[in-house]
Design a protein around this motif. Structure first.
Motif, PDB file in Angstrom:
ATOM      1  N   GLY A  25       0.831  -1.207   0.000  1.00 51.35           N
ATOM      2  CA  GLY A  25       0.000   0.000   0.000  1.00 51.35           C
ATOM      3  C   GLY A  25       0.863   1.254   0.000  1.00 51.35           C
ATOM      4  N   ILE A  26       1.835   1.268   0.878  1.00 53.82           N
ATOM      5  CA  ILE A  26       2.738   2.419   0.969  1.00 53.82           C
ATOM      6  C   ILE A  26       3.573   2.551  -0.306  1.00 53.82           C
ATOM      7  CG2 ILE A  26       4.745   3.322   2.181  1.00 53.82           C
ATOM      8  CD1 ILE A  26       2.578   3.619   4.003  1.00 53.82           C
ATOM      9  N   ILE A  27       4.049   1.426  -0.812  1.00 51.35           N
ATOM     10  CA  ILE A  27       4.894   1.460  -2.011  1.00 51.35           C
ATOM     11  C   ILE A  27       4.135   2.116  -3.161  1.00 51.35           C
ATOM     12  CG2 ILE A  27       5.945   0.026  -3.821  1.00 51.35           C
ATOM     13  CD1 ILE A  27       6.760  -1.933  -1.644  1.00 51.35           C
ATOM     14  N   ILE A  28       2.875   1.705  -3.344  1.00 50.27           N
ATOM     15  CA  ILE A  28       2.078   2.265  -4.434  1.00 50.27           C
ATOM     16  C   ILE A  28       1.915   3.766  -4.248  1.00 50.27           C
ATOM     17  CG2 ILE A  28      -0.243   2.308  -5.435  1.00 50.27           C
ATOM     18  CD1 ILE A  28      -0.339  -0.721  -4.958  1.00 50.27           C
ATOM     19  N   GLY A  29       1.579   4.154  -3.031  1.00 48.88           N
ATOM     20  CA  GLY A  29       1.399   5.583  -2.753  1.00 48.88           C
ATOM     21  C   GLY A  29       2.648   6.378  -3.091  1.00 48.88           C
ATOM     22  N   VAL A  30       3.776   5.963  -2.541  1.00 51.58           N
ATOM     23  CA  VAL A  30       5.007   6.741  -2.707  1.00 51.58           C
ATOM     24  C   VAL A  30       5.505   6.720  -4.144  1.00 51.58           C
ATOM     25  CG1 VAL A  30       7.429   6.914  -2.055  1.00 51.58           C
ATOM     26  CG2 VAL A  30       5.721   6.441  -0.337  1.00 51.58           C
ATOM     27  N   SER A  31       5.498   5.536  -4.775  1.00 54.23           N
ATOM     28  CA  SER A  31       6.107   5.469  -6.104  1.00 54.23           C
ATOM     29  C   SER A  31       5.279   6.238  -7.127  1.00 54.23           C
ATOM     30  CB  SER A  31       6.320   4.018  -6.543  1.00 54.23           C
ATOM     31  OG  SER A  31       5.110   3.320  -6.500  1.00 54.23           O
ATOM     32  N   SER A  32       3.941   6.170  -7.013  1.00 51.11           N
ATOM     33  CA  SER A  32       3.146   6.908  -7.998  1.00 51.11           C
ATOM     34  C   SER A  32       3.294   8.410  -7.770  1.00 51.11           C
ATOM     35  CB  SER A  32       1.677   6.481  -7.947  1.00 51.11           C
ATOM     36  OG  SER A  32       1.204   6.541  -6.636  1.00 51.11           O
ATOM     37  N   LEU A  33       3.369   8.776  -6.494  1.00 52.74           N
ATOM     38  CA  LEU A  33       3.585  10.186  -6.175  1.00 52.74           C
ATOM     39  C   LEU A  33       4.870  10.696  -6.811  1.00 52.74           C
ATOM     40  CD1 LEU A  33       2.195  12.173  -4.056  1.00 52.74           C
ATOM     41  CD2 LEU A  33       4.185  11.727  -2.691  1.00 52.74           C
ATOM     42  N   VAL A 332       5.752   2.577  11.913  1.00 54.69           N
ATOM     43  CA  VAL A 332       6.905   3.300  11.381  1.00 54.69           C
ATOM     44  C   VAL A 332       7.770   2.353  10.549  1.00 54.69           C
ATOM     45  CG1 VAL A 332       9.087   4.396  12.009  1.00 54.69           C
ATOM     46  CG2 VAL A 332       6.986   5.113  13.121  1.00 54.69           C
ATOM     47  N   ILE A 333       7.985   1.150  11.054  1.00 52.92           N
ATOM     48  CA  ILE A 333       8.799   0.180  10.311  1.00 52.92           C
ATOM     49  C   ILE A 333       8.140  -0.126   8.967  1.00 52.92           C
ATOM     50  CG2 ILE A 333       9.594  -2.229  10.253  1.00 52.92           C
ATOM     51  CD1 ILE A 333      10.009  -2.009  13.299  1.00 52.92           C
ATOM     52  N   ILE A 334       6.829  -0.371   9.007  1.00 54.48           N
ATOM     53  CA  ILE A 334       6.114  -0.690   7.762  1.00 54.48           C
ATOM     54  C   ILE A 334       6.176   0.475   6.786  1.00 54.48           C
ATOM     55  CG2 ILE A 334       3.812  -1.088   6.795  1.00 54.48           C
ATOM     56  CD1 ILE A 334       3.220  -2.774   9.261  1.00 54.48           C
ATOM     57  N   GLY A 339       8.108   3.062   2.179  1.00 52.90           N
ATOM     58  CA  GLY A 339       8.517   4.350   1.634  1.00 52.90           C
ATOM     59  C   GLY A 339       9.817   4.237   0.852  1.00 52.90           C
ATOM     60  N   LEU A 340      10.794   3.539   1.428  1.00 50.10           N
ATOM     61  CA  LEU A 340      12.090   3.408   0.751  1.00 50.10           C
ATOM     62  C   LEU A 340      11.956   2.616  -0.548  1.00 50.10           C
ATOM     63  CD1 LEU A 340      14.591   2.838   3.702  1.00 50.10           C
ATOM     64  CD2 LEU A 340      14.259   4.879   2.291  1.00 50.10           C
ATOM     65  N   ILE A 341      11.229   1.499  -0.465  1.00 50.66           N
ATOM     66  CA  ILE A 341      11.031   0.708  -1.682  1.00 50.66           C
ATOM     67  C   ILE A 341      10.272   1.537  -2.708  1.00 50.66           C
ATOM     68  CG2 ILE A 341      10.020  -1.396  -2.654  1.00 50.66           C
ATOM     69  CD1 ILE A 341      10.418  -2.719   0.060  1.00 50.66           C
ATOM     70  N   THR A 375       4.153  10.108   3.753  1.00 52.48           N
ATOM     71  CA  THR A 375       3.764   8.705   3.959  1.00 52.48           C
ATOM     72  C   THR A 375       4.087   8.260   5.367  1.00 52.48           C
ATOM     73  OG1 THR A 375       5.460   8.448   2.289  1.00 52.48           O
ATOM     74  CG2 THR A 375       3.558   7.032   2.113  1.00 52.48           C
ATOM     75  N   ILE A 376       5.231   8.706   5.866  1.00 55.21           N
ATOM     76  CA  ILE A 376       5.585   8.306   7.220  1.00 55.21           C
ATOM     77  C   ILE A 376       4.550   8.846   8.203  1.00 55.21           C
ATOM     78  CG2 ILE A 376       7.272   8.695   9.053  1.00 55.21           C
ATOM     79  CD1 ILE A 376       9.408   8.393   6.766  1.00 55.21           C
ATOM     80  N   ILE A 377       4.187  10.110   8.000  1.00 52.99           N
ATOM     81  CA  ILE A 377       3.175  10.702   8.880  1.00 52.99           C
ATOM     82  C   ILE A 377       1.860   9.920   8.772  1.00 52.99           C
ATOM     83  CG2 ILE A 377       1.747  12.753   9.276  1.00 52.99           C
ATOM     84  CD1 ILE A 377       4.576  13.190  10.177  1.00 52.99           C
ATOM     85  N   PHE A 378       1.437   9.706   7.501  1.00 49.51           N
ATOM     86  CA  PHE A 378       0.200   8.969   7.288  1.00 49.51           C
ATOM     87  C   PHE A 378       0.274   7.580   7.901  1.00 49.51           C
ATOM     88  CE2 PHE A 378      -1.294  11.774   3.754  1.00 49.51           C
ATOM     89  CZ  PHE A 378      -2.553  11.970   4.272  1.00 49.51           C
ATOM     90  N   GLY A 379       1.388   6.910   7.640  1.00 45.19           N
ATOM     91  CA  GLY A 379       1.576   5.551   8.138  1.00 45.19           C
ATOM     92  C   GLY A 379       1.507   5.508   9.654  1.00 45.19           C
ATOM     93  N   ILE A 380       2.129   6.500  10.276  1.00 44.00           N
ATOM     94  CA  ILE A 380       2.132   6.530  11.731  1.00 44.00           C
ATOM     95  C   ILE A 380       0.710   6.736  12.243  1.00 44.00           C
ATOM     96  CG2 ILE A 380       2.835   7.910  13.714  1.00 44.00           C
ATOM     97  CD1 ILE A 380       5.507   8.349  12.188  1.00 44.00           C
ATOM     98  N   LEU A 381       0.025   7.716  11.619  1.00 49.06           N
ATOM     99  CA  LEU A 381      -1.358   7.965  12.039  1.00 49.06           C
ATOM    100  C   LEU A 381      -2.210   6.719  11.815  1.00 49.06           C
ATOM    101  CD1 LEU A 381      -1.975  11.593  10.765  1.00 49.06           C
ATOM    102  CD2 LEU A 381      -1.558  10.807  13.088  1.00 49.06           C
TER     103      LEU A 381
END
Ligand SMILES: Nc1ncnc2c1ncn2[C@@H]1O[C@H](COP(=O)(O)OP(=O)(O)OP(=O)(O)O)[C@@H](O)[C@H]1O
Ligand SMILES: [Mg+2]
Lengths: 400, 226
Positions: A25-33, A332-334, A339-341, A375-381
């Motif tokens: 989920g995070i990967i898709i968000g970050v990479s498309s952004l 945060v780990i997730i 995010g990095l990937i 993403t980190i903020i969103f992920g944490i929330l």
């Protein structure tokens, strides 16, 4: 020492599919952004590059009227009232650096068996300097060649390639609309300029020859000027207007010419790119939002699945704060992993896709950092909210 | 004179579902001295678990007084309750409630995580010692899903004991076990009690209750006078 971390976060890898889904989920968000921002940024840089070849110090006087549309100056009405003498008259304006009358038309160019249709641009010896076109080989026109109606030509980069390939062109004779012209120079690659013309797909000849031998007219299509001092450009534009209005005896309202600065083209063009980048921004925020909603959903699921674990830990004396911390670090780990990937995939795909669409390669660090941060903020929330809700539930309810 | 570990005075508790209020505990009085082994019995729904949760500071009474180890604890906040649960009370549940992804050893160590101290090698030794005492030396690295019910419950007991609690609470600890394992697990409780640990268990099963020193019956939210 290590056992402590195992006891806190060993659960992270318990359900591998769930972990994978949240990371994806995070990967898709970050990479498309990232990809979209790379495209937006590249589009902007492409425009700026185009504008470079049509410098801010250049003024164009165009016969008829001109509309700037989608970043192009389009001649909407052609008249025959702009004369070579008008160009001469404008020379009197001080602070003008270069000036060239221009008559352009289509023509058939031929060398041995190779034939192609291109733009025939009748100009003077100042045109190359004015447009800052680099000479790859040979030399510029001489003033005597312009005034003496000499049939000489300077080839655009593509035209040279298509007619001669790797072979030498200088000194060879080509035919333009059947008339013989001696090649004296070749322009280096320039690309598409702000007026959206491919400057590599043209040949330059003396304007005198263009209007006489080639097209047999007594008018020119435009006059290109460049100024010494850009701060004077509006004043000079004013001055040109005055002179031409007087010479053509027209009123301000029904002028038979138009004066365009690079800035005018730029304005419209940046408007369109701004629109484009705003669109991209909205889409990427949407992508990020979708990603984080996905993460929130999965995190909520994960916390729900682990309600019992929360209950167990509570019954063993875990404080709410400690449980929140545990789930905070998990999310945060997730998110950081995803995010990095995501950054990696985003960069990699822009690396592949940008050249595919003939966009310059750019690495928009600001969007990279913003998207990573967001993403980190969103992920944490996303991780902390369901965990926060779970800690509010009585342990006896969680353990039932 | 033996000290009182648990004193309940006129404890009441009611649950509300929608607009209907169900009284569960209607004035419970109880004294449990150190070294005692009490079995609480009663019909299903009579409030045994509710009472045990209150004693274990997992739940709060609506009214009444509760002295645990000399301290009035019925009005402590969540954090203070968590502290006492962690240091002084061990819990054993009917459904074992082990963390599924952690090994037997890790489950036993889990309460130490909330003790504000680093987990040392001695702690690990102690956990291993406990598991050994309960006959689990070969199952140290097994996940709960790889353990039998009796083994899981023994892991849960080891976990309850890791912090040397003053009081061991068990809510139907043998409810999910066959009769033979039940005997084994109850012998463990008995042995622990004989070594001085105070134990309160909740059970339906008279065979289980026999292991206790005394039995109390709950009905209509109060203990029946014997
Ligand atoms: N959180 C709650 N909300 C509403 N009602 C509850 C809640 N917890 C318990 N009850 C009700 O309170 C009553 C007593 O419950 P409790 O679990 O203490 O009974 P029990 O004696 O342990 O029963 P069992 O032998 O079946 O475990 C039951 O009627 C139960 O439905
Ligand atoms: Mg019960």
């Amino acid at each position: 020492m290590l056992i402590k971390y195992k006891l806190l976060w060993g659960g992270l890898f318990y359900k591998k599919l769930r972990l994978l889904l949240s990371v994806i989920g995070i990967i898709i968000g970050v990479s498309s952004l990232l990809l979209m921002n790379a495209f937006g940024e590249a589009a902007k840089i492409k425009t700026l590059k185009e504008i470079e070849t049509f410098g801010p110090e250049i003024i164009m006087v165009v016969a008829g009227s001109v509309r700037v549309h989608g970043g192009r100056a389009i001649q909407t009405e052609i008249t025959t009232t702009l004369k070579p003498s008008d160009a001469e008259a404008l020379r009197k304006i001080k602070d003008i650096k270069y000036l060239s009358p221009v008559f352009n038309g289509d023509g058939v160019v031929r060398y041995l068996g190779n034939t192609l249709t291109t733009i025939i641009n009748g100009v003077n010896e100042e045109y190359l300097l004015l447009r800052k076109f680099p000479l790859l080989e040979g030399r510029n026109f001489l003033i005597d060649e312009i005034l003496g109606y000499k049939k000489v030509t300077i080839l655009g980069y593509k035209v040279k390639r298509e007619l001669f390939g790797e072979k030498n062109a200088i000194g060879e004779v080509i035919r333009i609309n059947k008339l013989p012209f001696r090649v004296i120079g070749v322009i280096g690659p320039v690309g598409i300029d702000a007026s959206n013309v491919d400057q590599d797909d043209q040949v330059l000849i003396p304007w005198t020859v263009a209007i006489s031998a080639l097209y047999n007219v007594d008018y020119i299509r435009s006059i290109y000027l460049s100024v010494e001092d850009i701060s004077q450009i509006s004043a000079i534009k004013e001055r040109i207007n005055e002179i031409l209005v007087k010479r053509h005896q027209v009123s301000e309202k029904n002028k038979d010419f138009d004066i365009v600065k690079a800035e005018d083209i730029l304005e419209v063009k940046t408007q369109t790119t701004d629109l484009f980048s705003n669109l991209i921004k909205s889409i990427s925020i949407l992508a990020l939002l979708t990603g984080s909603i996905g993460v929130t959903a999965i995190m909520t699921l994960s916390v729900n699945e682990r309600k019992k674990e929360i209950g167990i830990r509570k019954s063993l004396g875990a404080k709410d704060k400690e449980l929140l911390f545990q789930f905070l670090i998990e999310s945060v780990i997730i998110t950081i992993t995803g995010g990095l990937i995501g950054i990696f995939i985003g960069l990699f795909s822009s690396f592949i896709l940008l050249p595919l669409f003939k966009y310059p390669l750019v690495f928009p660090w600001f969007p990279i950092l913003t998207s990573a941060f967001l993403t980190i903020i969103f992920g944490i929330l996303a991780g902390i909210y369901p965990a926060y809700k779970a800690t509010k539930i009585d342990p006896i309810v969680l353990l039932r | 004179m033996v000290k009182d570990l648990v004193i309940l005075k006129n404890i009441t508790k009611a649950y509300q579902t929608g607009k209907v209020i169900y009284p569960v505990l209607n004035g419970i009085d109880l004294e449990v001295k150190e070294g005692d082994f009490l079995a609480i019995m009663g019909a299903s729904g009579s409030g045994k678990s509710t009472l045990l949760n209150i004693i274990g500071l997992l739940d709060k009474p609506d009214s009444g007084e509760y002295f645990f180890d000399g301290q009035e604890v019925s009005k402590l906040n969540k954090k203070e309750s968590a502290y006492i649960r962690n240091r002084k009370i061990g819990f054993v549940f009917q459904a074992f409630h082990l963390v599924p992804w952690a090994t037997a050893l890790e489950n036993v160590l889990l309460p130490l995580l909330y003790k504000d101290e680093e987990i040392t090698n001695e702690d690990k030794e102690k956990a291993l010692e406990l598991l050994k005492r309960l006959g689990l030396e070969k199952r140290i690295n097994a996940k709960p899903s790889e353990l039998s019910g009796g083994e899981q419950q023994r892991v849960a007991i080891a976990r309850a004991l890791i912090n040397n609690p003053r009081l061991l609470l068990a809510d139907e600890p043998t409810g999910n076990l066959d009769s033979q394992t039940t005997q084994e697990v109850m012998s463990i409780f008995k042995e622990l009690n004989e070594k001085g640990l105070t134990v309160i268990i909740v059970t339906h099963d008279p065979e289980v209750a026999k292991f206790a020193k005394r039995i109390k019956l709950i009905k209509d939210g109060v203990f029946i006078k014997q």
